[in-house]
Write an enzyme that holds these catalytic residues in place. Structure first.
Site, PDB file in Angstrom:
ATOM      1  N   ASP A   1     -24.901  32.340 -33.745  1.00 22.84           N
ATOM      2  CA  ASP A   1     -25.870  31.758 -34.149  1.00 22.84           C
ATOM      3  C   ASP A   1     -25.893  31.272 -35.670  1.00 22.84           C
ATOM      4  O   ASP A   1     -27.212  31.084 -36.330  1.00 22.84           O
ATOM      5  CB  ASP A   1     -27.379  32.217 -33.552  1.00 22.84           C
ATOM      6  CG  ASP A   1     -27.447  32.689 -32.381  1.00 22.84           C
ATOM      7  OD1 ASP A   1     -26.784  31.792 -31.583  1.00 22.84           O
ATOM      8  OD2 ASP A   1     -27.934  33.555 -31.805  1.00 22.84           O
TER       9      ASP A   1
ATOM     10  N   HIS B   1     -31.341  28.053 -29.683  1.00 21.73           N
ATOM     11  CA  HIS B   1     -31.870  29.479 -29.941  1.00 21.73           C
ATOM     12  C   HIS B   1     -33.181  29.249 -29.740  1.00 21.73           C
ATOM     13  O   HIS B   1     -33.926  28.676 -30.680  1.00 21.73           O
ATOM     14  CB  HIS B   1     -31.068  29.863 -31.083  1.00 21.73           C
ATOM     15  CG  HIS B   1     -31.392  31.329 -31.361  1.00 21.73           C
ATOM     16  ND1 HIS B   1     -30.745  32.385 -30.588  1.00 21.73           N
ATOM     17  CD2 HIS B   1     -32.096  31.870 -32.246  1.00 21.73           C
ATOM     18  CE1 HIS B   1     -31.260  33.288 -31.142  1.00 21.73           C
ATOM     19  NE2 HIS B   1     -32.302  33.413 -31.953  1.00 21.73           N
TER      20      HIS B   1
ATOM     21  N   GLY C   1     -31.823  28.292 -16.047  1.00 19.10           N
ATOM     22  CA  GLY C   1     -31.246  26.929 -16.431  1.00 19.10           C
ATOM     23  C   GLY C   1     -32.441  25.823 -16.593  1.00 19.10           C
ATOM     24  O   GLY C   1     -32.468  24.782 -16.335  1.00 19.10           O
TER      25      GLY C   1
HETATM   26  C1  GAR Z   1     -33.731  30.081 -23.661  1.00 15.37           C
HETATM   27  O1  GAR Z   1     -34.919  30.416 -24.082  1.00 15.37           O
HETATM   28  C2  GAR Z   1     -32.536  29.883 -24.704  1.00 15.37           C
HETATM   29  O2  GAR Z   1     -32.861  29.546 -25.812  1.00 15.37           O
HETATM   30  C3  GAR Z   1     -32.232  31.261 -24.723  1.00 15.37           C
HETATM   31  O3  GAR Z   1     -31.971  31.655 -23.388  1.00 15.37           O
HETATM   32  C4  GAR Z   1     -33.003  30.982 -22.635  1.00 15.37           C
HETATM   33  C5  GAR Z   1     -32.382  30.464 -21.440  1.00 15.37           C
HETATM   34  O4  GAR Z   1     -33.247  29.548 -20.587  1.00 15.37           O
HETATM   35  N1  GAR Z   1     -30.842  31.265 -25.255  1.00 15.37           N
HETATM   36  C6  GAR Z   1     -30.683  32.457 -26.168  1.00 15.37           C
HETATM   37  O5  GAR Z   1     -31.144  33.380 -26.218  1.00 15.37           O
HETATM   38  C7  GAR Z   1     -28.928  32.189 -26.872  1.00 15.37           C
HETATM   39  N2  GAR Z   1     -28.865  33.251 -27.591  1.00 15.37           N
HETATM   40  P1  GAR Z   1     -33.007  28.604 -19.564  1.00 15.37           P
HETATM   41  O6  GAR Z   1     -31.871  29.304 -18.648  1.00 15.37           O
HETATM   42  O7  GAR Z   1     -34.217  28.654 -18.722  1.00 15.37           O
HETATM   43  O8  GAR Z   1     -32.714  27.540 -20.066  1.00 15.37           O
END
Ligand code: GAR
Length: 203
Positions: A147, A111, A14
């Site tokens: 995406d 993304h 998060g």
């Molecule tokens: C982030 O890097 C986001 O861009 C990626 O997951 C991570 C979540 O981090 N999302 C994807 O890969 C979606 N396909 P967070 O929970 O610390 O925000």
């Protein structure tokens, strides 16, 4: 300007949720995070929401007969909180038609790669393994593909010879935390005009 209600869907730590909550709290976005929903009961994102006094809801897909029923419940929770814009922040599932129909043109995602390159899971590692010299992140509206929706903002970061997938991911994450709140602010201040798959940023 009246504040908009955001619903954030997150599956993990998060940090993007945090950047959005911080931007709202600092008055950098005319919005509030009204509810955080996770498909993972253990997601730290839920804890971040609770600490900020924001409704935190865990939804286990195994408790539902199918994805449509699971999403109907999520839509109900989002509507109960008066959500205008749904922000996917590390939500590791494809959004189905149930949610997309209920929030048509009102679902955003971040993304960790320069779309349309390296969609799907582990975008940072895919880019690093491929050997690109630049990667980055993309905020886009969500459609029914993986995406593939209209791109709102992107940020580019260099890839260095001594990078690992992790050091590259950390450099990209810094930019995620910058451009996701910025894109949400553009939406909440009615600056985004969508023409087909082109998103124009108005004055
Ligand atoms: C982030 O890097 C986001 O861009 C990626 O997951 C991570 C979540 O981090 N999302 C994807 O890969 C979606 N396909 P967070 O929970 O610390 O925000």
């Amino acid at each position: 300007m009246e504040k908009k209600n955001l619903g954030v869907l997150a599956s993990g730590r998060g940090s993007n949720l945090q950047s959005i909550m911080d931007a709202c709290a600092a008055g950098r976005i005319p919005a509030r995070v009204a509810v955080v929903i996770s498909d993972n009961n253990d997601a730290y994102a839920l804890e971040r929401a609770r600490r900020a006094g924001i409704a935190a809801v865990a939804v286990n897909i195994d408790d539902y007969t199918d994805k449509a029923e699971y999403e109907r419940y999520i839509v109900k929770v989002l509507m109960e909180h008066g959500v205008h814009l749904v922000c996917l922040a590390g939500y590791m599932r494809l959004v189905g038609t149930t949610m997309l129909d209920a929030f048509a043109g009102r679902v955003m995602n971040i993304h960790p790669a320069l779309l349309p390159a390296f969609p799907g899971l582990h975008g940072q590692e895919q880019a690093w393994r491929y050997g690109v010299k630049y990667s980055g992140c993309t905020v886009h509206f969500v459609d029914d593909g993986m995406d593939t929706g209209p791109i709102i903002l992107q940020a580019v970061v260099p890839v260095y010879d001594d990078d690992t997938a992790d050091t590259l991911a950390a450099r990209i994450l810094e930019q995620e935390h910058r451009i996701y709140p910025e894109a949400i602010n553009l939406y909440c201040t009615d600056k985004l005009v969508i023409e087909g798959r082109i998103v124009r940023i108005g004055a």
